[in-house]
Enzyme design. Sequence first.
Site, PDB file in Angstrom:
ATOM      1  N   ARG A  16       0.868  -1.084   0.043  1.00  0.00           N
ATOM      2  CA  ARG A  16       0.096   0.050   0.140  1.00  0.00           C
ATOM      3  C   ARG A  16       0.795   1.297   0.215  1.00  0.00           C
ATOM      4  NH1 ARG A  16      -5.158  -2.069   1.425  1.00  0.00           N
ATOM      5  NH2 ARG A  16      -4.075  -4.206   1.913  1.00  0.00           N
ATOM      6  N   THR A  17       1.617   1.143   0.973  1.00  0.00           N
ATOM      7  CA  THR A  17       2.595   2.432   1.073  1.00  0.00           C
ATOM      8  C   THR A  17       3.438   2.780  -0.273  1.00  0.00           C
ATOM      9  OG1 THR A  17       2.729   2.110   3.457  1.00  0.00           O
ATOM     10  CG2 THR A  17       4.152   3.728   2.478  1.00  0.00           C
ATOM     11  N   ARG A  41      11.659   2.334   3.650  1.00  0.00           N
ATOM     12  CA  ARG A  41      10.858   1.620   4.847  1.00  0.00           C
ATOM     13  C   ARG A  41      11.748   0.570   5.176  1.00  0.00           C
ATOM     14  NH1 ARG A  41       5.149   0.767   5.778  1.00  0.00           N
ATOM     15  NH2 ARG A  41       4.890  -0.842   7.026  1.00  0.00           N
ATOM     16  N   HIS A  44       5.698   6.496  11.194  1.00  0.00           N
ATOM     17  CA  HIS A  44       5.214   6.381   9.823  1.00  0.00           C
ATOM     18  C   HIS A  44       4.404   7.634   9.167  1.00  0.00           C
ATOM     19  CE1 HIS A  44       3.908   4.830   6.118  1.00  0.00           C
ATOM     20  NE2 HIS A  44       3.119   3.767   6.590  1.00  0.00           N
ATOM     21  N   LYS A  66      23.341  -8.943   1.035  1.00  0.00           N
ATOM     22  CA  LYS A  66      24.834  -9.389   0.932  1.00  0.00           C
ATOM     23  C   LYS A  66      25.846  -8.751   2.107  1.00  0.00           C
ATOM     24  CE  LYS A  66      24.059  -9.183  -4.242  1.00  0.00           C
ATOM     25  NZ  LYS A  66      24.091  -7.860  -4.903  1.00  0.00           N
TER      26      LYS A  66
END
Lengths: 305, 171
Positions: A54-55, A104, A132, A83
């Site tokens: 969604r974000t 995020r 957020h 890695k």
Amino acid sequence: MIQPFAGRDFISMRDFDRGQVEDLLARCRQFEGTSKPLLNGRVLGSLFFEPSTRTRLSFESAMKRLGGQTLGFTDAATSSTEKGESLWDTIRVVEGYCDIIVIRHPAEGSARLAAEATTRPVINGGDGSNQHPTQTLLDLYTIEKRAGRLHDLKIAFVGDLKYGRTVHSLIKSLCLFPNEFYMVYPPSLGLPSYFLEDLQEQGIQSTDFENVEDLPEDLDILYLTRIQRERFPDPIEYERVRNSYQLTPDSVKRFSDKLTILHPLPRTTELDPDLDSHPGTAYFDQAHNGVVVRKTLLALLLGAG
Amino acid sequence: MATAAMKEEEKAVTEERDLEVKKGRKLQVSALKSGTVIDHLTQGTAPRTLQLLDLDRGATVLLGVNLPSGKQGFKDLIKIEGRELTQEEINKVALLSPKATLSIIRDYEVVRKIQPNAPDSVEGLIRCVNPSCVSQDPLVRTHFYTERKDPLKLRCFYCERSFDKDEIDFI
Ligand SMILES: [Zn+2]
């Protein structure tokens, strides 16, 4: 024109005072319905170290609607962090590929660290259970749009208030304005003590209830959150709690018609699908408002607003 | 006669008090020619204070632990020979011992008394209380703001979690 947001980061609602929040929301209103190619030729680096469809889609939609482009990855498995590259190095590399970054990441404080690593504007798309802020801004925007104001409202938060990051950040921001707060939660899922302490120091008080039926009838905003099964060691306890916070057209009947029902989505069973056509329902508008809010932010931080 | 006797008695009292003061001073600072005395440390914090000030190697240091103290019951004390602490170093002491007092000694004399003040921010030194904080990565230097000085309350620059003195965990 002064552009107080150009070149800035958007990491935490803590960085913005009441005047700035009001200013940001006013700018969002101006962006409503406009899709000028303000960001033509600009590139958004979209770094999703954990998936959040969604974000991510909302940011990509916002960038593309303003004529910009996006690049990035959608989870850590496809990125070089697998890695062993440090977050700092990843940001230093990616800043050469784009003009602005949204990150995020599951580690709390990761967005702040990313912002330190680069001179490009960084937007926090969620850092663990900390902040957020674009969700908070779109929540505020939706409340203001529905109620016509952000002050003198009766606002209830219902559900998991302990782990709910969106709730913490939103409460904090709504505390910038004089409002009445009600907290409704199962016994083990109230606001964490460090958060309550912060509120107490600000002189903010709330009324706590265990049931939605106890809330005042003239409630303005009911903000419901998902209760996650994994928070409960006892499945029987989970079933009991889950059912006690299931909102249906019947259970909201007693409220006045000014009630607005919000939910950050995705939902589980706490929102009855029959509520979707209820006049107080605003959770899909809320999700859609994410695009205008993110468009505004991208344009402002890139100095194109 | 009466006046003379009273004066004599007064003199004796004064002398006795001076002697006490001298004894007291002897107890506190006699071993120190020049340097810093940190007094009224919270009981049990002397070893950690040394680490905090990077004094566990190099400088000559005298430690007093569990000393009787009227004010606090018991206290710790540190004497550092040949080094005057900077204000920044002194402020670090306040993280552990808000009631600490510092005396700068030159030639056996106290030339300056300083009340430490908790620093406005702390970098390094402390570990974040939040196990999910990005600063748990050893590559990231921790960073905290002092949100309140007494009682001390710090907030992590990264994860924004706040915590008080009892939760301070030195690296
Ligand atoms: Zn932290």
